[in-house]
Motif scaffolding. Structure first.
Motif, PDB file in Angstrom:
ATOM      1  N   ARG A 156       0.835  -1.198   0.000  1.00 33.54           N
ATOM      2  CA  ARG A 156       0.000   0.000   0.000  1.00 33.54           C
ATOM      3  C   ARG A 156       0.873   1.253   0.000  1.00 33.54           C
ATOM      4  O   ARG A 156       2.028   1.211   0.389  1.00 33.54           O
ATOM      5  CB  ARG A 156      -0.961   0.033   1.176  1.00 33.54           C
ATOM      6  N   LYS A 157       0.267   2.346  -0.443  1.00 32.94           N
ATOM      7  CA  LYS A 157       0.943   3.644  -0.423  1.00 32.94           C
ATOM      8  C   LYS A 157       0.868   4.224   0.989  1.00 32.94           C
ATOM      9  O   LYS A 157       0.027   3.810   1.802  1.00 32.94           O
ATOM     10  CB  LYS A 157       0.266   4.612  -1.406  1.00 32.94           C
ATOM     11  N   ALA A 158       1.718   5.191   1.246  1.00 30.03           N
ATOM     12  CA  ALA A 158       1.703   5.881   2.534  1.00 30.03           C
ATOM     13  C   ALA A 158       0.347   6.539   2.757  1.00 30.03           C
ATOM     14  O   ALA A 158      -0.296   7.013   1.815  1.00 30.03           O
ATOM     15  CB  ALA A 158       2.802   6.932   2.568  1.00 30.03           C
ATOM     16  N   ILE A 159      -0.073   6.552   4.009  1.00 31.09           N
ATOM     17  CA  ILE A 159      -1.326   7.208   4.385  1.00 31.09           C
ATOM     18  C   ILE A 159      -0.977   8.611   4.878  1.00 31.09           C
ATOM     19  O   ILE A 159       0.024   8.808   5.582  1.00 31.09           O
ATOM     20  CB  ILE A 159      -2.049   6.397   5.489  1.00 31.09           C
ATOM     21  N   CYS A 160      -1.792   9.569   4.535  1.00 29.48           N
ATOM     22  CA  CYS A 160      -1.589  10.956   4.956  1.00 29.48           C
ATOM     23  C   CYS A 160      -1.483  11.017   6.493  1.00 29.48           C
ATOM     24  O   CYS A 160      -2.314  10.418   7.196  1.00 29.48           O
ATOM     25  CB  CYS A 160      -2.760  11.808   4.473  1.00 29.48           C
ATOM     26  N   PRO A 161      -0.482  11.720   7.023  1.00 28.49           N
ATOM     27  CA  PRO A 161      -0.314  11.806   8.480  1.00 28.49           C
ATOM     28  C   PRO A 161      -1.567  12.284   9.212  1.00 28.49           C
ATOM     29  O   PRO A 161      -1.872  11.790  10.302  1.00 28.49           O
ATOM     30  CB  PRO A 161       0.833  12.806   8.651  1.00 28.49           C
ATOM     31  N   PHE A 162      -2.315  13.218   8.628  1.00 31.54           N
ATOM     32  CA  PHE A 162      -3.541  13.692   9.277  1.00 31.54           C
ATOM     33  C   PHE A 162      -4.570  12.573   9.395  1.00 31.54           C
ATOM     34  O   PHE A 162      -5.275  12.466  10.399  1.00 31.54           O
ATOM     35  CB  PHE A 162      -4.124  14.889   8.520  1.00 31.54           C
ATOM     36  N   ASN A 163      -4.645  11.728   8.363  1.00 31.87           N
ATOM     37  CA  ASN A 163      -5.568  10.587   8.405  1.00 31.87           C
ATOM     38  C   ASN A 163      -5.126   9.568   9.455  1.00 31.87           C
ATOM     39  O   ASN A 163      -5.965   8.972  10.138  1.00 31.87           O
ATOM     40  CB  ASN A 163      -5.675   9.931   7.036  1.00 31.87           C
ATOM     41  N   VAL A 164      -3.829   9.369   9.581  1.00 35.26           N
ATOM     42  CA  VAL A 164      -3.316   8.425  10.584  1.00 35.26           C
ATOM     43  C   VAL A 164      -3.656   8.931  11.985  1.00 35.26           C
ATOM     44  O   VAL A 164      -4.142   8.176  12.831  1.00 35.26           O
ATOM     45  CB  VAL A 164      -1.799   8.202  10.424  1.00 35.26           C
ATOM     46  N   ILE A 165      -3.423  10.204  12.229  1.00 38.02           N
ATOM     47  CA  ILE A 165      -3.768  10.787  13.542  1.00 38.02           C
ATOM     48  C   ILE A 165      -5.260  10.630  13.809  1.00 38.02           C
ATOM     49  O   ILE A 165      -5.670  10.262  14.922  1.00 38.02           O
ATOM     50  CB  ILE A 165      -3.362  12.281  13.613  1.00 38.02           C
ATOM     51  N   HIS A 166      -6.085  10.860  12.790  1.00 38.05           N
ATOM     52  CA  HIS A 166      -7.537  10.687  12.946  1.00 38.05           C
ATOM     53  C   HIS A 166      -7.875   9.230  13.316  1.00 38.05           C
ATOM     54  O   HIS A 166      -8.697   8.976  14.183  1.00 38.05           O
ATOM     55  CB  HIS A 166      -8.266  11.123  11.672  1.00 38.05           C
ATOM     56  N   MET A 167      -7.218   8.280  12.640  1.00 41.84           N
ATOM     57  CA  MET A 167      -7.429   6.851  12.964  1.00 41.84           C
ATOM     58  C   MET A 167      -7.031   6.568  14.399  1.00 41.84           C
ATOM     59  O   MET A 167      -7.734   5.842  15.111  1.00 41.84           O
ATOM     60  CB  MET A 167      -6.609   5.969  12.022  1.00 41.84           C
ATOM     61  N   PHE A 168      -5.904   7.119  14.844  1.00 43.03           N
ATOM     62  CA  PHE A 168      -5.461   6.928  16.221  1.00 43.03           C
ATOM     63  C   PHE A 168      -6.490   7.482  17.203  1.00 43.03           C
ATOM     64  O   PHE A 168      -6.774   6.866  18.232  1.00 43.03           O
ATOM     65  CB  PHE A 168      -4.116   7.615  16.451  1.00 43.03           C
ATOM     66  N   GLU A 169      -7.026   8.646  16.896  1.00 40.41           N
ATOM     67  CA  GLU A 169      -8.001   9.262  17.790  1.00 40.41           C
ATOM     68  C   GLU A 169      -9.280   8.456  17.926  1.00 40.41           C
ATOM     69  O   GLU A 169      -9.895   8.409  18.974  1.00 40.41           O
ATOM     70  CB  GLU A 169      -8.324  10.687  17.305  1.00 40.41           C
ATOM     71  N   ARG A 170      -9.657   7.765  16.809  1.00 42.79           N
ATOM     72  CA  ARG A 170     -10.869   6.922  16.862  1.00 42.79           C
ATOM     73  C   ARG A 170     -10.582   5.702  17.693  1.00 42.79           C
ATOM     74  O   ARG A 170     -11.380   5.141  18.335  1.00 42.79           O
ATOM     75  CB  ARG A 170     -11.290   6.492  15.465  1.00 42.79           C
TER      76      ARG A 170
END
Length: 170
Positions: A156-170
């Protein structure tokens, strides 16, 4: 951090071996060290300078056990088979063995062993749960996961850091 350790030449040698063996793991380890330092300051506001140095060094050396994984598996460009993935998983045991026999703080070897454990018990190698995983191992696990998710992978390609932070928050 390296210069202030009790065994800086040994650490430098381990880092040089990692860089020569697999530059991707080397860069990842540097990123995890920096992220662990930042997360450590946020998660433990009163962390001592000595403990912060241990945490940072643990982040730097967390994947040292990958030196013991065969090149054809570690550097494989295609998706890993189940048996190859199981072989990769042994890097936590190898890292613990390498580091526990060094003249380093024992928490560093513990992090190498436990940085793939997950609070819900789904990690490896011991399927530990939150209360069984040291705070340093939990911090390095977050840094490790963040760096892995924000980096390109074969599958897979890299995930946008903002999306990763959002995933962590969920």
């Amino acid at each position: 951090v390296v210069a202030m350790s009790r065994n800086s030449l040994h650490i430098f040698d381990m880092l040089q071996c990692m860089k020569g063996y697999d530059d991707v793991t080397y860069v990842h380890s540097m990123n995890v060290a920096l992220l662990s330092n930042m997360i450590g300051k946020l998660a433990i506001p009163n962390i001592s300078q000595e403990d912060l140095q241990v945490l940072t060094l643990a982040g730097l050396l967390h994947d040292i056990g990958k030196l013991m994984v065969p090149d054809e598996v570690l550097l494989k460009k295609e998706r890993l088979t189940i048996s190859e993935f199981n072989l990769i998983k042994t890097h936590t045991l190898h890292g613990n063995n390498i580091l526990k026999n060094s003249n380093l703080d024992p928490r560093i070897a513990e992090v190498a062993m436990r940085h793939h454990e997950r609070c819900d018990g789904t990690g490896y190698p011991g399927k530990y749960t939150r209360d069984q995983i040291s705070p340093f191992a939990r911090i390095v696990a977050i840094a490790d996961t963040y760096d892995a998710m924000t980096s390109d992978r074969v599958y897979r390609k890299a995930i946008c850091p903002f999306n990763v932070i959002h995933m962590f928050e969920r």
